[in-house]
Scaffold this motif. Structure first.
Motif, short mmCIF file in Angstrom:
data_model
loop_
_atom_site.label_atom_id
_atom_site.label_comp_id
_atom_site.label_asym_id
_atom_site.label_seq_id
_atom_site.Cartn_x
_atom_site.Cartn_y
_atom_site.Cartn_z
N ARG A 54 0.91 -1.16 -0.04
CA ARG A 54 -0.05 0.19 -0.11
C ARG A 54 0.96 1.32 -0.02
O ARG A 54 1.99 1.27 0.60
N SER A 55 0.40 2.24 -0.66
CA SER A 55 1.06 3.64 -0.47
C SER A 55 1.01 4.18 0.64
O SER A 55 0.06 3.85 1.64
N PRO A 56 1.68 5.16 1.26
CA PRO A 56 1.62 5.80 2.46
C PRO A 56 0.22 6.51 2.63
O PRO A 56 -0.56 6.51 3.58
N VAL A 85 7.27 15.63 3.65
CA VAL A 85 8.59 15.58 4.57
C VAL A 85 7.82 15.25 5.94
O VAL A 85 7.11 15.93 6.77
N ILE A 86 8.47 14.11 6.36
CA ILE A 86 8.30 13.70 7.87
C ILE A 86 9.50 13.73 8.50
O ILE A 86 10.68 13.45 8.38
N VAL A 141 -0.76 13.48 10.53
CA VAL A 141 -0.86 13.14 9.14
C VAL A 141 0.45 12.36 8.62
O VAL A 141 0.65 11.38 8.16
N GLN A 142 1.75 12.75 9.12
CA GLN A 142 3.07 12.33 9.03
C GLN A 142 3.24 11.14 9.46
O GLN A 142 3.66 10.28 8.84
N PHE A 143 2.51 11.05 10.84
CA PHE A 143 2.68 9.61 11.68
C PHE A 143 1.81 8.72 10.86
O PHE A 143 2.30 7.38 10.39
N LEU A 144 0.52 8.96 10.23
CA LEU A 144 -0.06 8.15 9.57
C LEU A 144 0.47 7.89 8.13
O LEU A 144 0.29 6.43 7.68
N ARG A 145 0.92 8.45 7.42
CA ARG A 145 1.83 8.09 6.27
C ARG A 145 2.95 7.53 6.19
O ARG A 145 3.57 7.17 5.26
N ASN A 197 11.55 11.90 3.21
CA ASN A 197 11.08 12.79 2.16
C ASN A 197 10.71 12.46 0.97
O ASN A 197 11.44 11.47 0.45
N ASP A 198 9.62 13.19 0.27
CA ASP A 198 9.15 12.78 -1.04
C ASP A 198 9.02 13.94 -1.55
O ASP A 198 8.01 14.57 -1.79
N PRO A 199 10.12 14.46 -2.34
CA PRO A 199 10.10 15.73 -3.14
C PRO A 199 8.74 15.79 -4.21
O PRO A 199 8.48 16.93 -4.83
N TYR A 200 8.61 14.46 -4.80
CA TYR A 200 7.67 14.45 -5.76
C TYR A 200 6.16 14.48 -5.61
O TYR A 200 5.15 14.61 -6.42
N ASP A 201 5.98 14.15 -4.31
CA ASP A 201 4.58 14.16 -3.83
C ASP A 201 4.06 15.68 -3.91
O ASP A 201 4.59 16.64 -3.99
#
Length: 332
Positions: free
Chosen positions: A15-17, A199-200, A215-219, A190-194
């Motif tokens: 699954r995706s984040p 940034v978590i 939201v960072q924690f859940l993703r 980090n996902d600069p393309y999202d």
């Protein structure tokens, strides 16, 4: 206690984040509605009105009231005292997460079915590869997804829907004053393309997560020693902590934020009835399932639904004796 679906019936698909985040929060949303909606009576709304404002579509008005007699589970769907709610997590206009929460009001049990967004579903007039994926059916109208999911689940009726995006989650968490959590290790990603860039950065230790950090924690998806299982456990702990927090905080304020950030056709009257039936329900009364299917190993990466496996899953959910499922009942 109802048995938990065995792993061999699960679609082993990463699954995706975003999908993991929606899976956890939509489950939390369902239980929040079941537990907290009776308080809305103090706002003086009539039972026939929806909780979440004017919905774009009402499934009870658009879908047949009776279950289709073509379904191999016609009798079970008709006789069981259940309410099935379609839960959609929308990210950038797409249904990244699709689930059905089936609430057995007599057994006080919730069965949560996850349906992969890449599930193959052909619609007449749409011939592109991407258009034959279930997530393409939405087109900003939950009725489209409700019809498709009902068909994939062998005629299972869909009574209501709820739609949310992660911006709404952030606001809801902030409205409850954050969620206390024990972070087991420093989480960085980090996902600069999202869009927007993800940034978590959450330090290890006990802290209260505000909306953005929640939201960072859940993703977050990497770093758990148990892999996917570890992430699911962490999300479950978040859910439990969030419930404790919302029930001890200013409930009317939280409810107002939830109702402003969720789109649904559930009425005050129905939600109050569900909440009454759900008194005492806990996370232990939830069984999760993944739609049985075969993921393709090459583009376009469809997940081909397994009709026989789906029939076995529905048999378990509706507590039907195995002898009622025949080869004829699972023909596509």
């Amino acid at each position: 206690m109802k048995p938990v679906m065995k792993s061999e019936m699960n679609v082993k698909k990463q699954r995706s984040p975003v999908a993991s985040f929606f899976r956890t929060f939509l489950l939390a949303f369902l239980l929040f509605v079941l537990l907290c909606t009776p308080g809305m009576a103090i706002f003086g709304k009539v039972t026939g009105q929806t909780i979440f404002g004017e919905p774009p579509v009402v499934l009870e008005e658009e879908l047949p009231v009776l279950v289709s007699k073509d379904s191999p589970f016609f009798e079970a769907f008709s006789d069981k005292n259940r309410v099935n709610i379609l839960l959609l997590g929308v990210n950038s206009g797409l249904t990244d997460t699709i689930m059905v929460a089936s609430f057995d009001m007599d057994a006080k049990h919730v069965d949560l079915i996850s349906v992969p967004r890449d599930t193959y579903y052909h619609r007449d007039g749409y011939n592109g590869e991407a258009e034959n994926k279930l997530n393409a059916a939405y087109r900003k109208n939950p009725l489209n997804t409700a019809k498709a999911v009902s068909e994939i689940l062998l005629g299972m009726p869909i009574n209501y829907y709820a739609v949310i995006d992660y911006k709404g989650v952030e606001k809801i968490v902030d409205s409850m004053g954050g969620v206390p959590m024990e972070i087991p290790f420093t989480m960085k990603y980090n996902d600069p393309y999202d869009k927007p860039p993800l940034v978590i950065n959450i330090p290890k230790g006990h802290q209260v997560l505000d909306g953005k950090k929640a939201v960072q924690f859940l993703r977050y998806r990497k770093g758990y020693t148990e892999g996917d299982i570890g992430r699911v456990k962490a999300q479950q702990e978040f859910m439990k902590s969030a419930f404790k927090q919302c029930l001890s905080f200013e409930l009317p304020k939280i409810a107002k934020t939830v109702f402003e950030n969720v789109e649904s056709d559930i009425t005050i009257g129905k939600a109050t009835k569900l909440a009454t039936k759900a008194m005492g329900i806990t996370s232990e009364d939830i069984t999760t399932y993944m739609l049985p299917g075969t993921p393709q190993s090459a583009a376009p990466w469809y997940v081909i639904p397994d009709a026989e496996g789906t029939a076995e899953m529905i048999t378990q959910i509706y507590s039907i004796e195995p002898k009622t499922t025949s080869e004829a009942a699972v023909q596509e």
